[in-house]
Scaffold this active site. Structure first.
Site, PDB file in Angstrom:
ATOM      1  N   HIS A 143      58.824   9.231  37.007  1.00 53.82           N
ATOM      2  CA  HIS A 143      57.598   8.320  36.968  1.00 53.82           C
ATOM      3  C   HIS A 143      58.367   7.081  37.307  1.00 53.82           C
ATOM      4  CE1 HIS A 143      54.885   5.540  35.015  1.00 53.82           C
ATOM      5  NE2 HIS A 143      55.965   5.035  34.261  1.00 53.82           N
ATOM      6  N   ARG A 152      58.943  -1.575  44.887  1.00 53.29           N
ATOM      7  CA  ARG A 152      60.025  -2.085  45.609  1.00 53.29           C
ATOM      8  C   ARG A 152      60.581  -1.091  46.874  1.00 53.29           C
ATOM      9  NH1 ARG A 152      60.676  -2.602  40.252  1.00 53.29           N
ATOM     10  NH2 ARG A 152      61.896  -0.582  40.234  1.00 53.29           N
ATOM     11  N   TYR A 257      53.948  -9.482  32.733  1.00 54.91           N
ATOM     12  CA  TYR A 257      55.391  -8.950  32.365  1.00 54.91           C
ATOM     13  C   TYR A 257      56.646  -9.531  32.602  1.00 54.91           C
ATOM     14  CZ  TYR A 257      57.037  -6.707  36.402  1.00 54.91           C
ATOM     15  OH  TYR A 257      57.743  -6.489  37.755  1.00 54.91           O
ATOM     16  N   THR A 363      57.121   7.473  30.227  1.00 58.48           N
ATOM     17  CA  THR A 363      56.035   8.555  30.858  1.00 58.48           C
ATOM     18  C   THR A 363      56.757   9.643  31.752  1.00 58.48           C
ATOM     19  OG1 THR A 363      54.662   6.589  31.433  1.00 58.48           O
ATOM     20  CG2 THR A 363      54.066   8.435  32.645  1.00 58.48           C
TER      21      THR A 363
END
Lengths: 431, 431
Positions: A143, A152, A257, A363
């Site tokens: 994940h 990225r 974030y 995750t």
């Protein structure tokens, strides 16, 4: 493992005699939440069992602590420590076994059996723990890699710290809910066009509500503040495991974030399964974690080879029209960091872990795209349709969609699993 | 505001009759933690006061809730809501006033007075709240700007979201401690040379332990999950305020925080002052927040002009040699976002706030470098010495250093303040 005298225990139930998970129930005759274990399609009400006059003879570790099964959460039982959990589970397995040496206690005691052994569909399940602090890690390697590639590119997919320490962040404890609780689509600030200048967000319902398939670990024994838990001792601090769906609003997350991490994109809800599978029940299913070629720090080194569990996980989506599609199948072994490593890292600086604290794995996705634990991965960052049964498609979750996570391991007749971790998306509150 | 008949209440005390902050004490005669208020150099033990046979006549709002002052935290009292806090504070001010209309209750009741009015130095102060969740915001504009300049230069000092929403992250509730608790220097992973490749961290004691000067806000009235708190209603959900030192390990933070935010760099300890100043006590000290020229979203718009408090804050460092230097003086008005805005944002997606939850303002610094709320700013990113009394210097905290934060407002004789928020750095645990 022998079989049980309890009726209707199919060979496929995750609640075989080999499991004995703990949960919190209420019943029509006793609406105060209290402790039970699951066996097949039934629950054994331990508050009722504790009324038997031989109770403390059967469970000597609970002498003077008979009220532990009358509590509204499992915290008091968890706090007794792993040795007690083991003894109590062993004795319950003995009582429920077809070869029980004490048939007079329950099997042949019709009056007690009628009161204590109840159909699961007749009881209400509650949040099993009072969670003081919730920490979510990011240990699912595939994940982290897949999401890193999206943002990225493959060269910088993983941040430089990823293989040196189990990256994690503090989550929100107040919005942890038990399976079945409706999940309200969150409103939030969203930047619809990230390229426009000046940047101008809007406020509205998230358009990118996602699931996150995780395994949750619950702390039993606390450490004193300032006293780290060593990786070799961490297992003794673990009560058990739950399935965890860490619902996420990707569009809110993308805007909020920087620089301090996810906040409102995560704190609207996290769902856990109602049954806590004790650490001992998962012992037979240990396996190797994903290899980490980095020379890790001493405090993270585990001498054991098998530090994670091979639990088969699957995710279903049911549309408002009632069509169900299994959108992911993977294994909980897809972690680069084990829970003992997460605990050792979390407490390295002295942070106290408390009874009932929840640690999420992050995750869990497998290496194959069909093993993805989030819609973000399944839809390639929201760019491709996920085909569902009935010609329907999704990129993220629609109102009325229901997500069901299941997880279990072991052979037929001896399966150890969690049951279901379910949540249905409801329409956002009007602004 | 009149004066009090309580002896030894100096004109400079932060605990004047205009204040009446609540806290949790234990005494030699009653070692079970319970509720008191501070007045000058004394405390009034409310558990003892509650034994008076006129108690519910005096405090009708507490009829049937007489045990609220026997609780080991202020949570039960906080949960009664702001109207009850106001009534109870008013009645206590009446009882302690030089012009009290009920002198027979306490002033002239020597037996009760001897038991209830105790010297502060004779009681032990405890953590006032059970904190379910702790959220730390980043609303101190000058701090965010100064730190941003260090890392990204003046052009990109503030992230694009900063003026659109109160940026915050979930902190760790289990490591919140009361003033006076020793602070163990954390061990952690540190990247000594960020430029070397491949990046190779070490594990050891943080070399960059810092303070963060903050104001903390405590929630009284919860909201239901899925039901946001509107900015105009947020004041009704606030119990009161504390001083907060959010200790930080800058070197651990720098390596760990990508991409999910601060973790072990923050979760080793956060110190709060023992006395909770009720929201009503700070009402007279409202002022304007730092101007935000951005057109903010409707849910963050507050019709009031004065949304923050002008509390004089100061920070002392005492070295192990006993020399004390005041290293920062500023005001809590240096915020771009108010607590009602933080609460409205935090709950926008439905996140439930619970009684006892703690919200931190984020580090408070003023525009002048001498108003900096962290060593990171005072030492220009650890590059310059901070001159202390006695020819000593610091860039970050040394073992044995003690940080004391004070905050108060108002005129002599009517001062409203928090007392001290103290922590001393202890040597790291040997690895």
């Amino acid at each position: 493992m022998s079989s049980t005298w309890v009726p209707d225990v199919s060979s496929e139930t995750p609640f075989s005699l080999a499991n004995i998970p703990f949960g919190i129930i209420s019943t029509s005759s006793d609406p105060a939440p209290h402790v039970a274990v699951a066996i097949g399609l039934h629950v054994l009400d331990l508050k009722v069992l504790a009324t038997h006059d031989k109770f403390t003879e059967l469970f000597p570790a609970l002498l003077g602590k008979e009220n532990v099964f009358s509590e509204p959460t499992l915290n008091a039982f968890a706090a007794l420590g792993r040795g007690v959990h083991r003894d109590v589970r062993n004795t319950i397995q003995q009582l429920l076994s077809a070869e029980t040496t004490r048939p007079e206690i329950l099997r042949d005691n019709e009056e007690l059996r009628q009161k204590a052994l109840l159909p699961q569909r007749s009881v209400k399940l509650h949040l099993p723990m009072s969670v003081g602090d919730y920490t979510d890690f990011y240990a699912g390697y595939h994940h982290a890699y897949a999401v890193g590639v999206m943002f990225r590119g493959p060269q910088n997919a993983l941040q430089p710290n990823y293989t040196h320490l189990p990256v994690g962040y503090h989550g929100r404890a107040s919005s942890i809910v038990v399976s079945g609780t409706p999940i309200r689509r969150p409103n939030g600030q969203i930047l619809l066009d990230p390229t426009a200048e000046p940047k101008q967000p809007i406020t509205g319902p998230s358009r990118r509500v996602d699931m996150e398939l995780e395994l949750g670990c619950i702390i039993a024994t606390p450490n004193r503040m300032g006293s780290p838990i060593k990786v070799a001792e961490a297992e003794d601090h673990i009560f058990g495991y739950v399935l965890l769906n860490d619902w996420s609003a990707r569009d809110i997350q993308m805007w909020e974030y920087v620089p301090l991490g996810p906040f409102n994109s995560k704190n609207f809800a996290s769902t856990i399964s109602p049954w806590v599978v004790l650490a001992d029940a998962l012992e037979p299913f240990r396996t190797k974690a994903i290899e980490n070629k980095t020379a890790i720090q001493d405090y993270l080194k585990d001498v054991r080879e098998d530090t994670v569990f091979d639990i088969e996980l699957e995710v279903d989506i049911r549309t408002p029209e009632g069509d169900t599609t299994t959108i992911s199948r993977t294994s909980s072994k897809n972690l680069m960091w084990s829970f003992p490593q997460m605990i050792a890292h979390h407490s390295l600086g002295g942070c106290p872990m408390k009874t009932g604290d929840l640690l999420g794995s992050g995750t869990i996705s497998g290496p194959d795209p069909r093993e993805s634990g989030s819609f973000l991965e399944l839809s390639k960052g929201g760019k491709e349709d996920i085909m569902l049964y009935g010609m329907d498609v999704r990129r993220f979750l629609k109102d009325g969609d229901t997500i069901t996570i299941r997880g279990s391991c072991g052979k037929a007749g001896q399966r150890v699993g969690f049951g279901e971790c379910i949540g249905r998306i409801e329409t956002a509150v009007p602004l």
